[in-house]
Write a protein that holds these residues in place. Sequence first.
Motif, PDB file in Angstrom:
ATOM      1  N   LEU A  52       0.818  -1.205   0.000  1.00 34.01           N
ATOM      2  CA  LEU A  52       0.000   0.000   0.000  1.00 34.01           C
ATOM      3  C   LEU A  52       0.854   1.258   0.000  1.00 34.01           C
ATOM      4  N   PHE A  53       1.880   1.271   0.842  1.00 36.37           N
ATOM      5  CA  PHE A  53       2.666   2.494   1.000  1.00 36.37           C
ATOM      6  C   PHE A  53       3.462   2.843  -0.251  1.00 36.37           C
ATOM      7  N   PHE A  54       4.004   1.845  -0.929  1.00 41.49           N
ATOM      8  CA  PHE A  54       4.898   2.103  -2.052  1.00 41.49           C
ATOM      9  C   PHE A  54       4.194   2.010  -3.421  1.00 41.49           C
ATOM     10  N   THR A  55       2.867   1.963  -3.414  1.00 40.19           N
ATOM     11  CA  THR A  55       2.116   1.985  -4.670  1.00 40.19           C
ATOM     12  C   THR A  55       1.529   3.378  -4.859  1.00 40.19           C
ATOM     13  N   PRO A  56       2.052   4.176  -5.792  1.00 46.22           N
ATOM     14  CA  PRO A  56       1.546   5.540  -5.952  1.00 46.22           C
ATOM     15  C   PRO A  56       0.205   5.577  -6.670  1.00 46.22           C
ATOM     16  N   PRO A  57      -0.650   6.535  -6.316  1.00 47.86           N
ATOM     17  CA  PRO A  57      -1.881   6.738  -7.092  1.00 47.86           C
ATOM     18  C   PRO A  57      -1.539   7.434  -8.409  1.00 47.86           C
ATOM     19  N   ARG A  58      -2.472   7.395  -9.343  1.00 53.54           N
ATOM     20  CA  ARG A  58      -2.299   8.104 -10.615  1.00 53.54           C
ATOM     21  C   ARG A  58      -3.176   9.360 -10.590  1.00 53.54           C
ATOM     22  N   ALA A  59      -2.552  10.498 -10.803  1.00 53.66           N
ATOM     23  CA  ALA A  59      -3.270  11.769 -10.714  1.00 53.66           C
ATOM     24  C   ALA A  59      -3.858  12.172 -12.061  1.00 53.66           C
ATOM     25  N   GLU A  65      -2.487  21.364 -18.824  1.00 55.86           N
ATOM     26  CA  GLU A  65      -1.213  20.665 -18.668  1.00 55.86           C
ATOM     27  C   GLU A  65      -0.929  19.797 -19.898  1.00 55.86           C
ATOM     28  N   ARG A  66      -1.970  19.124 -20.372  1.00 61.69           N
ATOM     29  CA  ARG A  66      -1.818  18.271 -21.551  1.00 61.69           C
ATOM     30  C   ARG A  66      -1.365  19.075 -22.757  1.00 61.69           C
ATOM     31  N   GLU A  67      -1.919  20.281 -22.912  1.00 59.11           N
ATOM     32  CA  GLU A  67      -1.572  21.107 -24.062  1.00 59.11           C
ATOM     33  C   GLU A  67      -0.088  21.475 -24.056  1.00 59.11           C
ATOM     34  N   ILE A  68       0.446  21.751 -22.877  1.00 58.50           N
ATOM     35  CA  ILE A  68       1.868  22.102 -22.803  1.00 58.50           C
ATOM     36  C   ILE A  68       2.727  20.867 -23.064  1.00 58.50           C
ATOM     37  N   GLY A 103       2.036  12.337  -8.495  1.00 60.14           N
ATOM     38  CA  GLY A 103       1.891  13.401  -9.472  1.00 60.14           C
ATOM     39  C   GLY A 103       2.311  12.963 -10.863  1.00 60.14           C
ATOM     40  N   HIS A 104       2.640  13.924 -11.688  1.00 61.60           N
ATOM     41  CA  HIS A 104       3.075  13.654 -13.054  1.00 61.60           C
ATOM     42  C   HIS A 104       3.718  14.909 -13.614  1.00 61.60           C
ATOM     43  N   ALA A 105       4.362  14.782 -14.758  1.00 60.65           N
ATOM     44  CA  ALA A 105       5.084  15.905 -15.351  1.00 60.65           C
ATOM     45  C   ALA A 105       4.180  17.100 -15.613  1.00 60.65           C
ATOM     46  N   GLY A 106       2.907  16.841 -15.925  1.00 59.17           N
ATOM     47  CA  GLY A 106       1.988  17.931 -16.217  1.00 59.17           C
ATOM     48  C   GLY A 106       1.854  18.935 -15.090  1.00 59.17           C
ATOM     49  N   GLN A 107       2.007  18.480 -13.838  1.00 60.13           N
ATOM     50  CA  GLN A 107       1.869  19.387 -12.705  1.00 60.13           C
ATOM     51  C   GLN A 107       2.962  20.455 -12.671  1.00 60.13           C
ATOM     52  N   GLY A 119      15.985  31.133 -21.312  1.00 60.60           N
ATOM     53  CA  GLY A 119      17.122  30.560 -22.019  1.00 60.60           C
ATOM     54  C   GLY A 119      17.481  29.144 -21.652  1.00 60.60           C
ATOM     55  N   TYR A 120      16.549  28.412 -21.041  1.00 58.06           N
ATOM     56  CA  TYR A 120      16.795  27.024 -20.657  1.00 58.06           C
ATOM     57  C   TYR A 120      16.199  26.038 -21.659  1.00 58.06           C
ATOM     58  N   GLU A 121      16.830  24.881 -21.764  1.00 56.94           N
ATOM     59  CA  GLU A 121      16.126  23.706 -22.279  1.00 56.94           C
ATOM     60  C   GLU A 121      15.460  23.066 -21.069  1.00 56.94           C
ATOM     61  N   VAL A 122      14.156  22.979 -21.097  1.00 49.30           N
ATOM     62  CA  VAL A 122      13.413  22.439 -19.959  1.00 49.30           C
ATOM     63  C   VAL A 122      13.073  20.982 -20.240  1.00 49.30           C
ATOM     64  N   VAL A 123      13.325  20.129 -19.258  1.00 51.24           N
ATOM     65  CA  VAL A 123      13.045  18.696 -19.360  1.00 51.24           C
ATOM     66  C   VAL A 123      12.161  18.300 -18.183  1.00 51.24           C
ATOM     67  N   ALA A 124      11.052  17.643 -18.462  1.00 50.66           N
ATOM     68  CA  ALA A 124      10.181  17.114 -17.407  1.00 50.66           C
ATOM     69  C   ALA A 124      10.075  15.612 -17.569  1.00 50.66           C
ATOM     70  N   LEU A 125       9.974  14.900 -16.465  1.00 41.98           N
ATOM     71  CA  LEU A 125       9.843  13.452 -16.544  1.00 41.98           C
ATOM     72  C   LEU A 125       8.698  12.966 -15.677  1.00 41.98           C
ATOM     73  N   ASP A 126       8.160  11.814 -16.056  1.00 38.94           N
ATOM     74  CA  ASP A 126       7.271  11.056 -15.181  1.00 38.94           C
ATOM     75  C   ASP A 126       8.142  10.053 -14.434  1.00 38.94           C
ATOM     76  N   LEU A 127       8.128  10.143 -13.118  1.00 38.04           N
ATOM     77  CA  LEU A 127       8.954   9.252 -12.293  1.00 38.04           C
ATOM     78  C   LEU A 127       8.425   7.817 -12.358  1.00 38.04           C
ATOM     79  N   PRO A 128       9.213   6.840 -11.928  1.00 37.71           N
ATOM     80  CA  PRO A 128       8.760   5.439 -11.978  1.00 37.71           C
ATOM     81  C   PRO A 128       7.408   5.247 -11.287  1.00 37.71           C
ATOM     82  N   GLY A 129       6.508   4.518 -11.957  1.00 35.37           N
ATOM     83  CA  GLY A 129       5.192   4.263 -11.381  1.00 35.37           C
ATOM     84  C   GLY A 129       4.238   5.435 -11.456  1.00 35.37           C
ATOM     85  N   HIS A 130       4.594   6.472 -12.195  1.00 36.40           N
ATOM     86  CA  HIS A 130       3.786   7.683 -12.284  1.00 36.40           C
ATOM     87  C   HIS A 130       3.547   8.051 -13.750  1.00 36.40           C
TER      88      HIS A 130
END
Length: 299
Positions: A52-59, A65-68, A103-107, A119-130
């Motif tokens: 239970l503790f180590f299973t993340p919910p899906r947000a 967020e999807r559009e970006i 959470g997820h990258a969209g947040q 002036g940045y290259e921005v990188v977002a990721l979905d972490l494992p299980g997310h």
Amino acid sequence: MATQPLTASPVASSVKSTIVRSKPRSQPFLRPTFRILDRLAPTLAARLAQRLFFTPPRAVLREEEREILDAGRRGTIEHRGDRLAIWRWGEGPRALLVHGWGGHAGQMTALVEPLVAAGYEVVALDLPGHGLSSGDRASVRHFADAIVHVAQGLGGIDALIAHSLGSAGSTLALSRGLVVRRAVYFAPPARFDAIWARFRGGLGMSAATWTRFQRRAEAWLGLAFAEMAPADLAPDLRVPLLVIHGTGDREVAVQEGELLQRRWPQARLHRAEGLGHLRVLKDATCIDAARRFLSTSKR
């Protein structure tokens, strides 16, 4: 690293259906069932608690967020049998966005346009299980491993921006040698005591079962809980840090951010009056504070 461009319609529907599907359902019988197990079969109760503790919910992924995300260059990075979803925008020194638990990258996407403009290259990721990344279990240690692996796969990162428990994973990654010029944490925990207490209280877990759970979890993680607390790792870190924390945060109290700022040698605090746990990620003043901090002496 395998990359593939985002296209408007098929990817959009794929992202939406994958992330919206599983807002966690309420489980009204979980606590009484767990308490019976706790009393009659404590080893089984500890095993259930670990899952239970180590299973993340899906947000839920919001439309804006999807559009970006759709406007980014989507790719994947292989990591220990998992596929980590990433998105990239702009060019320049890299800024990695790391979401929190459940959470997820969209947040994190409200930060994309201001950082690209800076002036940045921005990188977002979905972490494992997310989000769109594979896997169904995760932890602070899994977060840290993924952050280090993605940073290496990108050829290094300049700035690290993290939210909530993603900040704890980022701190563990920094303590293990991840090199960045500056970091910004939104609503970070300093210790995990409040998280443990909420979890134990929600299940009605006895002290004996807690001890079993902790022993099992630490063996699975290959790391003691005490070795992951950001406030204890902070004194040895020299990365300049900005902590942004809302005074209305009901998930991670502002006192956690204040403690982390005090323990971190080169940290400063931005208090966001009245803002909650997720609102700090969308607030224009908070985002501008992060941008200005990261733009100081940029490579």
